[in-house]
Scaffold this motif. Structure first.
Motif, PDB file in Angstrom:
ATOM      1  N   THR A  15     -16.110   1.717 -40.107  1.00 60.22           N
ATOM      2  CA  THR A  15     -16.474   2.610 -41.165  1.00 60.22           C
ATOM      3  C   THR A  15     -15.908   4.326 -40.555  1.00 60.22           C
ATOM      4  O   THR A  15     -15.889   5.159 -41.256  1.00 60.22           O
ATOM      5  CB  THR A  15     -17.422   2.763 -41.919  1.00 60.22           C
ATOM      6  N   ALA A  16     -15.726   4.402 -39.208  1.00 60.52           N
ATOM      7  CA  ALA A  16     -15.355   5.612 -38.772  1.00 60.52           C
ATOM      8  C   ALA A  16     -14.578   5.226 -37.521  1.00 60.52           C
ATOM      9  O   ALA A  16     -14.517   4.314 -36.960  1.00 60.52           O
ATOM     10  CB  ALA A  16     -16.724   6.234 -38.189  1.00 60.52           C
ATOM     11  N   ASP A  17     -13.693   6.409 -37.232  1.00 60.14           N
ATOM     12  CA  ASP A  17     -12.700   6.297 -36.100  1.00 60.14           C
ATOM     13  C   ASP A  17     -13.656   6.491 -34.810  1.00 60.14           C
ATOM     14  O   ASP A  17     -14.606   7.199 -34.842  1.00 60.14           O
ATOM     15  CB  ASP A  17     -11.694   7.361 -35.952  1.00 60.14           C
ATOM     16  N   LEU A  18     -13.317   5.801 -33.810  1.00 56.39           N
ATOM     17  CA  LEU A  18     -13.988   5.856 -32.440  1.00 56.39           C
ATOM     18  C   LEU A  18     -12.820   6.035 -31.527  1.00 56.39           C
ATOM     19  O   LEU A  18     -12.633   5.019 -30.641  1.00 56.39           O
ATOM     20  CB  LEU A  18     -15.036   4.704 -32.060  1.00 56.39           C
ATOM     21  N   PRO A  19     -12.125   7.282 -31.335  1.00 57.00           N
ATOM     22  CA  PRO A  19     -11.017   7.295 -30.380  1.00 57.00           C
ATOM     23  C   PRO A  19     -11.506   6.969 -28.955  1.00 57.00           C
ATOM     24  O   PRO A  19     -10.606   6.620 -28.366  1.00 57.00           O
ATOM     25  CB  PRO A  19     -10.519   8.680 -30.724  1.00 57.00           C
ATOM     26  N   GLU A  20     -12.653   7.439 -28.661  1.00 56.66           N
ATOM     27  CA  GLU A  20     -13.093   7.231 -27.370  1.00 56.66           C
ATOM     28  C   GLU A  20     -13.088   5.955 -26.770  1.00 56.66           C
ATOM     29  O   GLU A  20     -12.936   5.458 -25.480  1.00 56.66           O
ATOM     30  CB  GLU A  20     -14.678   7.826 -27.010  1.00 56.66           C
ATOM     31  N   TYR A  21     -13.021   4.809 -27.800  1.00 55.78           N
ATOM     32  CA  TYR A  21     -12.819   3.253 -27.573  1.00 55.78           C
ATOM     33  C   TYR A  21     -11.311   2.903 -27.861  1.00 55.78           C
ATOM     34  O   TYR A  21     -11.100   1.729 -27.899  1.00 55.78           O
ATOM     35  CB  TYR A  21     -13.912   2.743 -28.059  1.00 55.78           C
ATOM     36  N   ASN A  22     -10.655   3.807 -28.365  1.00 55.65           N
ATOM     37  CA  ASN A  22      -9.372   3.399 -29.015  1.00 55.65           C
ATOM     38  C   ASN A  22      -9.728   2.474 -30.213  1.00 55.65           C
ATOM     39  O   ASN A  22      -8.854   1.555 -30.342  1.00 55.65           O
ATOM     40  CB  ASN A  22      -8.375   2.812 -27.881  1.00 55.65           C
ATOM     41  N   LEU A  23     -10.688   2.848 -31.060  1.00 57.38           N
ATOM     42  CA  LEU A  23     -10.672   2.020 -32.081  1.00 57.38           C
ATOM     43  C   LEU A  23     -10.968   2.902 -33.454  1.00 57.38           C
ATOM     44  O   LEU A  23     -11.040   3.984 -33.337  1.00 57.38           O
ATOM     45  CB  LEU A  23     -12.219   1.135 -31.917  1.00 57.38           C
ATOM     46  N   TYR A  24     -10.256   2.315 -34.456  1.00 58.87           N
ATOM     47  CA  TYR A  24     -10.118   3.129 -35.390  1.00 58.87           C
ATOM     48  C   TYR A  24     -10.685   2.404 -36.837  1.00 58.87           C
ATOM     49  O   TYR A  24     -10.696   1.173 -37.019  1.00 58.87           O
ATOM     50  CB  TYR A  24      -8.727   3.455 -35.772  1.00 58.87           C
ATOM     51  N   ARG A  25     -10.868   3.340 -37.729  1.00 59.69           N
ATOM     52  CA  ARG A  25     -11.608   2.724 -39.210  1.00 59.69           C
ATOM     53  C   ARG A  25     -10.763   1.869 -39.668  1.00 59.69           C
ATOM     54  O   ARG A  25      -9.705   1.818 -39.907  1.00 59.69           O
ATOM     55  CB  ARG A  25     -11.722   4.068 -40.181  1.00 59.69           C
ATOM     56  N   GLY A  26     -11.332   0.697 -40.068  1.00 57.87           N
ATOM     57  CA  GLY A  26     -10.726  -0.506 -40.608  1.00 57.87           C
ATOM     58  C   GLY A  26     -10.553  -1.591 -39.487  1.00 57.87           C
ATOM     59  O   GLY A  26     -10.392  -2.949 -40.041  1.00 57.87           O
ATOM     60  N   GLN A  27     -10.818  -1.213 -38.455  1.00 54.86           N
ATOM     61  CA  GLN A  27     -10.561  -2.534 -37.306  1.00 54.86           C
ATOM     62  C   GLN A  27     -11.641  -3.479 -37.461  1.00 54.86           C
ATOM     63  O   GLN A  27     -12.991  -3.005 -37.790  1.00 54.86           O
ATOM     64  CB  GLN A  27     -10.573  -1.992 -36.008  1.00 54.86           C
ATOM     65  N   VAL A  28     -11.590  -4.509 -37.243  1.00 58.78           N
ATOM     66  CA  VAL A  28     -12.644  -5.889 -37.459  1.00 58.78           C
ATOM     67  C   VAL A  28     -13.121  -6.418 -36.124  1.00 58.78           C
ATOM     68  O   VAL A  28     -12.088  -6.354 -35.376  1.00 58.78           O
ATOM     69  CB  VAL A  28     -11.825  -6.986 -38.516  1.00 58.78           C
ATOM     70  N   GLY A  29     -14.048  -6.421 -36.094  1.00 59.81           N
ATOM     71  CA  GLY A  29     -14.941  -6.977 -34.991  1.00 59.81           C
ATOM     72  C   GLY A  29     -15.939  -7.949 -35.576  1.00 59.81           C
ATOM     73  O   GLY A  29     -16.339  -8.195 -36.640  1.00 59.81           O
ATOM     74  N   THR A  30     -16.752  -8.718 -34.513  1.00 63.57           N
ATOM     75  CA  THR A  30     -17.806  -9.534 -34.630  1.00 63.57           C
ATOM     76  C   THR A  30     -19.057  -9.053 -33.923  1.00 63.57           C
ATOM     77  O   THR A  30     -19.061  -8.772 -32.704  1.00 63.57           O
ATOM     78  CB  THR A  30     -17.309 -10.933 -34.115  1.00 63.57           C
ATOM     79  N   VAL A  31     -20.218  -8.792 -34.838  1.00 67.15           N
ATOM     80  CA  VAL A  31     -21.532  -8.723 -33.811  1.00 67.15           C
ATOM     81  C   VAL A  31     -21.922  -9.826 -32.838  1.00 67.15           C
ATOM     82  O   VAL A  31     -22.025 -10.921 -33.326  1.00 67.15           O
ATOM     83  CB  VAL A  31     -22.455  -8.563 -34.997  1.00 67.15           C
ATOM     84  N   VAL A  32     -21.876  -9.599 -31.842  1.00 70.84           N
ATOM     85  CA  VAL A  32     -22.196 -10.437 -30.767  1.00 70.84           C
ATOM     86  C   VAL A  32     -23.536 -10.366 -30.029  1.00 70.84           C
ATOM     87  O   VAL A  32     -24.180 -11.108 -29.455  1.00 70.84           O
ATOM     88  CB  VAL A  32     -21.127 -10.433 -29.450  1.00 70.84           C
ATOM     89  N   PHE A  45     -14.318  -6.644 -30.429  1.00 70.45           N
ATOM     90  CA  PHE A  45     -13.062  -6.733 -31.012  1.00 70.45           C
ATOM     91  C   PHE A  45     -12.010  -7.389 -30.208  1.00 70.45           C
ATOM     92  O   PHE A  45     -11.830  -7.324 -29.108  1.00 70.45           O
ATOM     93  CB  PHE A  45     -12.611  -5.125 -31.251  1.00 70.45           C
ATOM     94  N   SER A  46     -11.434  -8.356 -31.041  1.00 69.39           N
ATOM     95  CA  SER A  46     -10.639  -9.215 -30.391  1.00 69.39           C
ATOM     96  C   SER A  46      -9.192  -9.443 -31.138  1.00 69.39           C
ATOM     97  O   SER A  46      -9.025  -9.102 -32.165  1.00 69.39           O
ATOM     98  CB  SER A  46     -11.129 -10.832 -30.439  1.00 69.39           C
ATOM     99  N   ASP A  47      -7.966  -9.768 -30.548  1.00 66.25           N
ATOM    100  CA  ASP A  47      -6.837  -9.931 -30.797  1.00 66.25           C
ATOM    101  C   ASP A  47      -6.729 -11.071 -31.675  1.00 66.25           C
ATOM    102  O   ASP A  47      -7.718 -11.828 -31.794  1.00 66.25           O
ATOM    103  CB  ASP A  47      -5.746  -9.662 -29.724  1.00 66.25           C
ATOM    104  N   ARG A  48      -5.311 -11.274 -32.129  1.00 66.47           N
ATOM    105  CA  ARG A  48      -5.184 -12.529 -32.922  1.00 66.47           C
ATOM    106  C   ARG A  48      -5.267 -13.833 -32.017  1.00 66.47           C
ATOM    107  O   ARG A  48      -5.385 -14.792 -32.701  1.00 66.47           O
ATOM    108  CB  ARG A  48      -3.886 -12.433 -33.410  1.00 66.47           C
ATOM    109  N   ASN A  49      -5.320 -13.785 -30.946  1.00 63.66           N
ATOM    110  CA  ASN A  49      -5.234 -14.835 -29.877  1.00 63.66           C
ATOM    111  C   ASN A  49      -6.737 -15.014 -29.357  1.00 63.66           C
ATOM    112  O   ASN A  49      -7.039 -16.025 -28.513  1.00 63.66           O
ATOM    113  CB  ASN A  49      -4.295 -14.755 -28.753  1.00 63.66           C
ATOM    114  N   GLY A  50      -7.586 -14.299 -29.796  1.00 57.47           N
ATOM    115  CA  GLY A  50      -9.101 -14.361 -29.516  1.00 57.47           C
ATOM    116  C   GLY A  50      -9.559 -13.699 -28.104  1.00 57.47           C
ATOM    117  O   GLY A  50     -10.575 -13.896 -27.754  1.00 57.47           O
ATOM    118  N   ARG A  51      -8.508 -12.887 -27.542  1.00 61.53           N
ATOM    119  CA  ARG A  51      -8.856 -12.125 -26.291  1.00 61.53           C
ATOM    120  C   ARG A  51      -9.480 -10.711 -26.665  1.00 61.53           C
ATOM    121  O   ARG A  51      -9.230 -10.022 -27.522  1.00 61.53           O
ATOM    122  CB  ARG A  51      -7.700 -11.882 -25.589  1.00 61.53           C
ATOM    123  N   THR A  52     -10.880 -10.698 -26.067  1.00 56.77           N
ATOM    124  CA  THR A  52     -11.523  -9.304 -26.465  1.00 56.77           C
ATOM    125  C   THR A  52     -10.683  -8.278 -25.839  1.00 56.77           C
ATOM    126  O   THR A  52     -10.254  -8.200 -24.797  1.00 56.77           O
ATOM    127  CB  THR A  52     -12.796  -9.509 -25.960  1.00 56.77           C
TER     128      THR A  52
END
Length: 82
Positions: A15-32, A45-52
């Motif tokens: 819900t927020a940008d995290l530029p220090e991690y190169n992550l931005y609002r809307g990116q999808v991840g899984t609680v691990v 956060f993983s790509d379409r091939n399942g690589r974190t």
């Protein structure tokens, strides 16, 4: 309305940008992992091939749970409508 509790393996979106991690609002991840007794969450956060490509510890206000099905009806609410 029921409380939206974040659980292990929930699919979430930022819900927020995290530029220090190169992550931005809307990116999808899984609680691990649940951190600090459920006060924070390790989200992967993983790509379409399942690589974190990133993993970050996040607070509840930085993520929202994504829902893929409509919520179950609340039996108490339905009883009040009858």
């Amino acid at each position: 309305m029921t409380k939206n509790t974040i659980k292990l393996l929930d699919v979430v979106a930022l819900t927020a940008d995290l530029p220090e991690y190169n992550l931005y609002r809307g990116q999808v991840g899984t609680v691990v992992e649940l951190l600090a007794g459920g006060a924070a969450f390790e989200v992967e956060f993983s790509d379409r091939n399942g690589r974190t490509y990133e993993s970050a510890g996040l607070r509840p206000e930085q993520i929202m749970v994504l829902h893929f099905e409509p919520p179950s009806p609340d039996p108490v609410s339905e009883m009040m409508l009858a």
